[in-house]
Design a protein around this motif. Sequence first.
Motif, PDB file in Angstrom:
ATOM      1  N   GLY A  79       0.819  -1.205   0.000  1.00  0.00           N
ATOM      2  CA  GLY A  79       0.000   0.000   0.000  1.00  0.00           C
ATOM      3  C   GLY A  79       0.852   1.254   0.000  1.00  0.00           C
ATOM      4  O   GLY A  79       0.579   2.206  -0.733  1.00  0.00           O
ATOM      5  N   PHE A  80       1.909   1.254   0.820  1.00  0.00           N
ATOM      6  CA  PHE A  80       2.808   2.407   0.873  1.00  0.00           C
ATOM      7  C   PHE A  80       3.494   2.622  -0.472  1.00  0.00           C
ATOM      8  O   PHE A  80       3.612   3.756  -0.940  1.00  0.00           O
ATOM      9  N   ALA A  81       3.928   1.528  -1.100  1.00  0.00           N
ATOM     10  CA  ALA A  81       4.596   1.642  -2.404  1.00  0.00           C
ATOM     11  C   ALA A  81       3.645   2.250  -3.440  1.00  0.00           C
ATOM     12  O   ALA A  81       4.051   3.109  -4.234  1.00  0.00           O
ATOM     13  N   MET A  82       2.402   1.818  -3.431  1.00  0.00           N
ATOM     14  CA  MET A  82       1.431   2.369  -4.380  1.00  0.00           C
ATOM     15  C   MET A  82       1.154   3.845  -4.076  1.00  0.00           C
ATOM     16  O   MET A  82       1.021   4.653  -5.000  1.00  0.00           O
ATOM     17  N   LEU A  83       1.081   4.174  -2.809  1.00  0.00           N
ATOM     18  CA  LEU A  83       0.853   5.563  -2.423  1.00  0.00           C
ATOM     19  C   LEU A  83       2.013   6.439  -2.882  1.00  0.00           C
ATOM     20  O   LEU A  83       1.797   7.550  -3.377  1.00  0.00           O
ATOM     21  N   LYS A  84       3.237   5.947  -2.749  1.00  0.00           N
ATOM     22  CA  LYS A  84       4.411   6.697  -3.205  1.00  0.00           C
ATOM     23  C   LYS A  84       4.370   6.941  -4.704  1.00  0.00           C
ATOM     24  O   LYS A  84       4.876   7.942  -5.192  1.00  0.00           O
ATOM     25  N   CYS A  97      -3.365   6.283  -4.842  1.00  0.00           N
ATOM     26  CA  CYS A  97      -4.091   6.131  -3.581  1.00  0.00           C
ATOM     27  C   CYS A  97      -5.244   5.143  -3.730  1.00  0.00           C
ATOM     28  O   CYS A  97      -5.517   4.375  -2.813  1.00  0.00           O
ATOM     29  N   ALA A  98      -5.913   5.173  -4.860  1.00  0.00           N
ATOM     30  CA  ALA A  98      -7.042   4.264  -5.065  1.00  0.00           C
ATOM     31  C   ALA A  98      -6.573   2.811  -5.021  1.00  0.00           C
ATOM     32  O   ALA A  98      -7.215   1.962  -4.399  1.00  0.00           O
ATOM     33  N   GLY A  99      -5.452   2.521  -5.643  1.00  0.00           N
ATOM     34  CA  GLY A  99      -4.908   1.166  -5.629  1.00  0.00           C
ATOM     35  C   GLY A  99      -4.382   0.752  -4.269  1.00  0.00           C
ATOM     36  O   GLY A  99      -4.402  -0.424  -3.906  1.00  0.00           O
ATOM     37  N   ALA A 100      -3.911   1.729  -3.497  1.00  0.00           N
ATOM     38  CA  ALA A 100      -3.354   1.439  -2.171  1.00  0.00           C
ATOM     39  C   ALA A 100      -4.435   1.083  -1.167  1.00  0.00           C
ATOM     40  O   ALA A 100      -4.164   0.373  -0.194  1.00  0.00           O
ATOM     41  N   GLN A 101      -5.658   1.546  -1.386  1.00  0.00           N
ATOM     42  CA  GLN A 101      -6.726   1.379  -0.393  1.00  0.00           C
ATOM     43  C   GLN A 101      -6.949  -0.071   0.004  1.00  0.00           C
ATOM     44  O   GLN A 101      -7.117  -0.377   1.179  1.00  0.00           O
ATOM     45  N   VAL A 102      -6.970  -0.984  -0.965  1.00  0.00           N
ATOM     46  CA  VAL A 102      -7.246  -2.389  -0.630  1.00  0.00           C
ATOM     47  C   VAL A 102      -6.162  -2.952   0.285  1.00  0.00           C
ATOM     48  O   VAL A 102      -6.455  -3.690   1.221  1.00  0.00           O
ATOM     49  N   TYR A 103      -4.911  -2.566   0.059  1.00  0.00           N
ATOM     50  CA  TYR A 103      -3.818  -3.052   0.898  1.00  0.00           C
ATOM     51  C   TYR A 103      -3.874  -2.433   2.295  1.00  0.00           C
ATOM     52  O   TYR A 103      -3.618  -3.108   3.289  1.00  0.00           O
ATOM     53  N   TYR A 163      -0.175   3.262  11.241  1.00  0.00           N
ATOM     54  CA  TYR A 163       0.396   3.767   9.990  1.00  0.00           C
ATOM     55  C   TYR A 163      -0.576   3.578   8.826  1.00  0.00           C
ATOM     56  O   TYR A 163      -0.676   4.444   7.957  1.00  0.00           O
ATOM     57  N   ALA A 164      -1.298   2.475   8.801  1.00  0.00           N
ATOM     58  CA  ALA A 164      -2.281   2.254   7.737  1.00  0.00           C
ATOM     59  C   ALA A 164      -3.370   3.325   7.809  1.00  0.00           C
ATOM     60  O   ALA A 164      -3.770   3.887   6.781  1.00  0.00           O
ATOM     61  N   TYR A 165      -3.851   3.618   9.007  1.00  0.00           N
ATOM     62  CA  TYR A 165      -4.838   4.690   9.155  1.00  0.00           C
ATOM     63  C   TYR A 165      -4.252   6.039   8.726  1.00  0.00           C
ATOM     64  O   TYR A 165      -4.914   6.836   8.070  1.00  0.00           O
ATOM     65  N   PHE A 166      -3.008   6.296   9.094  1.00  0.00           N
ATOM     66  CA  PHE A 166      -2.365   7.558   8.728  1.00  0.00           C
ATOM     67  C   PHE A 166      -2.284   7.687   7.206  1.00  0.00           C
ATOM     68  O   PHE A 166      -2.592   8.752   6.652  1.00  0.00           O
ATOM     69  N   LEU A 167      -1.881   6.624   6.537  1.00  0.00           N
ATOM     70  CA  LEU A 167      -1.775   6.666   5.074  1.00  0.00           C
ATOM     71  C   LEU A 167      -3.137   6.850   4.416  1.00  0.00           C
ATOM     72  O   LEU A 167      -3.262   7.577   3.425  1.00  0.00           O
ATOM     73  N   LYS A 168      -4.165   6.199   4.964  1.00  0.00           N
ATOM     74  CA  LYS A 168      -5.523   6.399   4.441  1.00  0.00           C
ATOM     75  C   LYS A 168      -5.959   7.852   4.643  1.00  0.00           C
ATOM     76  O   LYS A 168      -6.601   8.438   3.769  1.00  0.00           O
ATOM     77  N   GLY A 169      -5.599   8.435   5.772  1.00  0.00           N
ATOM     78  CA  GLY A 169      -5.902   9.844   6.010  1.00  0.00           C
ATOM     79  C   GLY A 169      -5.203  10.739   5.010  1.00  0.00           C
ATOM     80  O   GLY A 169      -5.787  11.701   4.506  1.00  0.00           O
TER      81      GLY A 169
END
Length: 156
Positions: free
Chosen positions: A30-35, A39-45, A61-67
Amino acid sequence: MKRFLLVAAMTAMVSLLAACGAQKNDLDQGFAMLKQGDCAGAQVYLDNTIAQPDSAVDLAYAYFLKGKCAEGAADNKTAYKNYYAAKVVACYVVSRQTHVNLDTYARSDYCERIIPAKLEALSAKIDDPAAIERIEGEVNGILKADYLKQFEKRLN
């Protein structure tokens, strides 16, 4: 012949160990996709990490990245919800940590300064104190102490 077999066996073992180390968990993916800006692809992870976190730190950290993704999409209520959840979990980790180290100080900074600043900025954009109370109540219900207690043994 024995040397050849030994070299072949060692090569196979090194390959297997390298493959094990190269595996990424959902949070890493998820972090790699966010980088990469996905963001849409990272959500499932990130959702998978939240559903089955390896640790409370991963959960925060997952909640932080979703935020961060929601904030980038100008979805202020969703961003507030996820940052608030990250704050609750980060503060929980800090309050339960018995061995203070540099990670504890970093988490404490997120708990006491970084995330509260984000929440304050977002609350100004939401303009509805009742909505903020509902969001916090919902998150507190989800992250009740029973859920977070599963991490208690791992923190000490």
